[in-house]
Design a protein around this motif. Sequence first.
Motif, short mmCIF file in Angstrom:
data_model
loop_
_atom_site.label_atom_id
_atom_site.label_comp_id
_atom_site.label_asym_id
_atom_site.label_seq_id
_atom_site.Cartn_x
_atom_site.Cartn_y
_atom_site.Cartn_z
N TYR A 68 0.87 -1.17 0.00
CA TYR A 68 0.00 0.00 0.00
C TYR A 68 0.91 1.23 0.00
O TYR A 68 2.01 1.21 0.54
N TYR A 69 0.47 2.27 -0.67
CA TYR A 69 1.38 3.33 -1.08
C TYR A 69 1.76 4.32 0.00
O TYR A 69 2.73 5.05 -0.16
N GLY B 193 8.13 0.45 0.98
CA GLY B 193 9.12 1.21 0.23
C GLY B 193 10.39 0.43 -0.05
O GLY B 193 10.83 0.33 -1.20
N PRO B 194 11.02 -0.15 0.99
CA PRO B 194 12.21 -0.97 0.76
C PRO B 194 11.95 -2.15 -0.16
O PRO B 194 12.83 -2.54 -0.94
N GLN B 195 10.75 -2.72 -0.09
CA GLN B 195 10.46 -3.86 -0.96
C GLN B 195 10.38 -3.43 -2.43
O GLN B 195 10.94 -4.07 -3.32
N ILE B 196 9.67 -2.33 -2.70
CA ILE B 196 9.57 -1.84 -4.09
C ILE B 196 10.96 -1.47 -4.61
O ILE B 196 11.29 -1.73 -5.77
N ASP B 197 11.79 -0.89 -3.75
CA ASP B 197 13.17 -0.59 -4.16
C ASP B 197 13.94 -1.87 -4.44
O ASP B 197 14.80 -1.90 -5.33
N GLN C 41 -8.23 2.75 0.28
CA GLN C 41 -8.10 4.20 0.36
C GLN C 41 -7.10 4.76 -0.67
O GLN C 41 -7.09 5.96 -0.93
N ASP C 42 -6.28 3.90 -1.24
CA ASP C 42 -5.31 4.36 -2.23
C ASP C 42 -6.02 4.76 -3.52
O ASP C 42 -6.97 4.10 -3.96
N THR C 43 -5.54 5.82 -4.14
CA THR C 43 -6.12 6.35 -5.37
C THR C 43 -5.09 6.32 -6.49
O THR C 43 -3.88 6.17 -6.23
N PRO C 44 -5.51 6.50 -7.75
CA PRO C 44 -4.54 6.57 -8.85
C PRO C 44 -3.50 7.67 -8.65
O PRO C 44 -2.33 7.47 -9.01
N ASP C 45 -3.90 8.80 -8.09
CA ASP C 45 -2.94 9.89 -7.86
C ASP C 45 -1.86 9.47 -6.86
O ASP C 45 -0.68 9.78 -7.04
N ILE C 46 -2.28 8.79 -5.81
CA ILE C 46 -1.32 8.30 -4.81
C ILE C 46 -0.40 7.27 -5.44
O ILE C 46 0.82 7.26 -5.21
N ALA C 47 -0.98 6.39 -6.27
CA ALA C 47 -0.18 5.36 -6.96
C ALA C 47 0.82 6.01 -7.91
O ALA C 47 1.97 5.57 -8.02
N LYS D 38 2.17 9.00 -7.69
CA LYS D 38 3.24 9.63 -6.91
C LYS D 38 4.22 8.58 -6.42
O LYS D 38 5.45 8.79 -6.47
N SER D 39 3.71 7.44 -5.95
CA SER D 39 4.59 6.37 -5.48
C SER D 39 5.45 5.83 -6.61
O SER D 39 6.65 5.62 -6.44
#
Length: 260
Positions: free
Chosen positions: A65-66, A73-77, A104-110, A112-113
């Motif tokens: 979740y973003y 974060g460390p996992q995506i990295d 609760q996550d939105t396309p905009d949040i995704a 940005k992530s």
Amino acid sequence: MKKLFLIIFLSTLLSTLNASEEKVGTYEKLGNFVSLDLIFTDENGVTKTLAEFMDNKPTVISLNYYNCPGICGPQIDGILKSLDKMQLVEGKEYKALTISFSPQDTPDIAKKSKKNHLNLLRKDFDQSAWSFLVANDKKIIDTITNELGFKYKKITNKQGFVDYIHPAGLVILSPKGKITRYLSGIKYLHFDLKMALLEASEGKIRPTIAKALAFCFSFDPQNSKYVFATNKIFATIIFTLVFGLFIYLILKGRKKGENL
């Protein structure tokens, strides 16, 4: 009477352990197929089915979740570093999907992530090959997490901040949506990921080797590092000792009965 007391004590201990140790983790479902008709929205606001996002390619999936303050974060990295070194052509030989399990996550949040992470890529990478997806329908989230064997727990602190306890790892799917491999942890050897994707392209199933990290360690978001999960290890040791004592008393009681 002693045996009865021990049985009651053991049952109480098991109930306590089960109550305190939520069933958070990855429960592998190798060989199962996911529902390719599930509908998600990507970071650009484009809505498609899972099959359309996969585009008949072997696909690596991470569930995150973003706004995660800890392990996501460390996992995506970790995925990024592996893909950065991997000698496969993104978009043509494989796809990558990061799916949010927070409604609760939105396309905009995704978006940005994705921008924050993928800007760290060093090689010329087709960013359209890695989609960051959201789903506002809780039923869709429940379906994909259950089908992938991903168990997490939602928690809310006293200030009303929503967080999640969840495992870390990757799931590899064949072009037809068959689960062929799990990779544990937050760091992945690019060779392992490459082989997993190549094997997935042929529908080959491979077992998971490393599982110790998910059990023995937990992520400390304040210090941004893994720490030894003493509560889990201590609970396991206590259970083993009590269970051993239980067996010992039963065997000792049998020997006394035979001697009478």
